[in-house]
Write an enzyme that holds these catalytic residues in place. Structure first.
Site: not given
Ligand SMILES: *Cc1c(COP(=O)(O)O)cnc(C)c1O
Length: 355
Positions: A40, A134, A251, A299
């Site tokens: 992801k 969640r 800055y 930036m």
């Molecule tokens: C992001 C995620 C993972 C992976 O978690 P890691 O700590 O990066 O291994 C696994 N399951 C769900 C539901 C996630 O959202």
């Protein structure tokens, strides 16, 4: 190092290290268990398409992403492995048309997929909330969910999963409670005649701690990027100057030289994900030596003190990688390595190589 039209700030992605990390995780899984590679957020900033191309069916059972859009991007790039969208599920028919498996995280989404299942076969993974609060179906919703599943003959529960809140905490005792909750909910579903061929609970931390049950899959993200580091973020010195003692830098003039100093400027800034919290705080590597960031991160620019290093215009600089870990940078920004990786912005070109 930089290509003719590329800026001299880039992230090298070592596909060989990524592949070795896959092997290392797979080796630690119990009998019958397989890896779901979590790609992801553009593979935690590393480049989901290029990493997905390294995921072969022998080692990786599935790829997981967060969004249907991310899954479709992988399909459009020709990725054929099974893809799980962790959810929330959306664009149900589009996802199904692309052979994407939806993680269904609550009764409302389930209603949507049941509707799609009136006119086609739909395979889903059902998410249970075992204590993270969640996403996922909570215990009190199970009767309603059971009823919906029973009334949808073309809906197939291919997997059931949950997610652990504290698997990476030292001395964690919460995971055991979550696992017990999960088993109790699975049992309630089984008593109603509902089960799945596949179950998965563990993220990276849980998988590396040995919390994967034989036969279950494991969803690993961060370990794919860090067991052996995959990203090395580099830039080049574009200005180096000698300033007298007492000179102000950047800055807010938050840094004043304590001695005659050599100050180098780097073409990277918080717009690239090099966090403003690194101002007067982080270090970089120049010629293998550590140089402190002095003054505020702007930036597009960062200033470092190279008085004690024989640094020259054009020298390469390591921002992240080699002896500078994502955990080190994360600690300086009061965050976690995940946010450092995801924060390396699209303005930083990724260069892929294989060691
Ligand atoms: C992001 C995620 C993972 C992976 O978690 P890691 O700590 O990066 O291994 C696994 N399951 C769900 C539901 C996630 O959202």
């Amino acid at each position: 190092m930089s290509g003719p039209f590329e800026r001299p700030t880039w992230a090298e992605i070592d596909l060989g290290a990524f592949s070795r990390n896959i092997d290392a995780i797979v080796r630690r899984l119990p009998q019958g268990s397989r890896l779901i590679a979590v790609l992801k957020a553009n593979g935690y900033g590393h480049g989901a398409i290029e990493l997905a191309r390294k995921c072969d069916r022998e080692r990786v059972a599935m790829i997981a992403v967060a969004l249907v859009e991310e899954a479709i991007e992988l399909r459009r790039a020709g990725i054929e492995l099974p893809i799980l969208v962790l959810g929330p599920a959306s664009h149900i028919d589009v996802a199904l048309d692309h052979a994407i498996t939806l993680g269904v995280t609550g009764p409302e989404e389930l209603a949507g997929v049941c509707e799609a299942a009136l006119h086609r076969d739909v395979g889903i993974h059902l998410k249970l909330d075992s204590g993270m609060g969640r996403m996922g179906v909570v215990e009190s919703e199970l009767p309603r969910v059971i009823e919906m599943i029973r009334n949808a003959p073309r809906l197939h529960i291919d997997g059931i999963y949950t997610h652990l809140a504290n698997a990476d905490e030292p001395g964690d005792s919460y995971s055991a409670m979550q696992l017990a909750n999960y088993e109790r909910m699975l049992q309630a579903l089984r008593e109603a005649g509902i089960d799945a061929p596949l179950h998965h609970v563990a993220n990276s931390a849980a998988a590396l701690r040995g919390l994967v049950k034989p036969g279950d899959f494991a969803r690993a993200g961060i370990a794919l990027y860090t067991l052996s580091p995959v990203m090395c973020w580099r830039t080049q010195i574009v200005r180096v100057k000698t300033l007298p003692r007492g000179a102000a830098i950047g800055y807010g003039t938050t840094f004043h030289t304590q001695r005659e100093s050599r100050i180098a400027t780097l073409p990277v800034g918080y717009a690239d994900g090099y966090r403003r919290a690194f101002s007067n705080n982080a270090e970089v590597l120049v010629r293998g030596k550590r140089a402190p960031v002095v003054g505020r991160v702007s930036m597009d620019l960062v200033t470092i003190d190279v008085t004690d290093i024989d640094a020259r215009y054009g020298d390469e600089v390591v921002l992240l990688g080699e002896s500078i870990s994502a955990d080190e940078l994360a600690a300086k920004a009061n965050t976690i390595s995940y946010e450092i990786f995801c924060g390396v912005s699209a303005r930083v070109p990724r260069r892929y190589h294989e060691t």
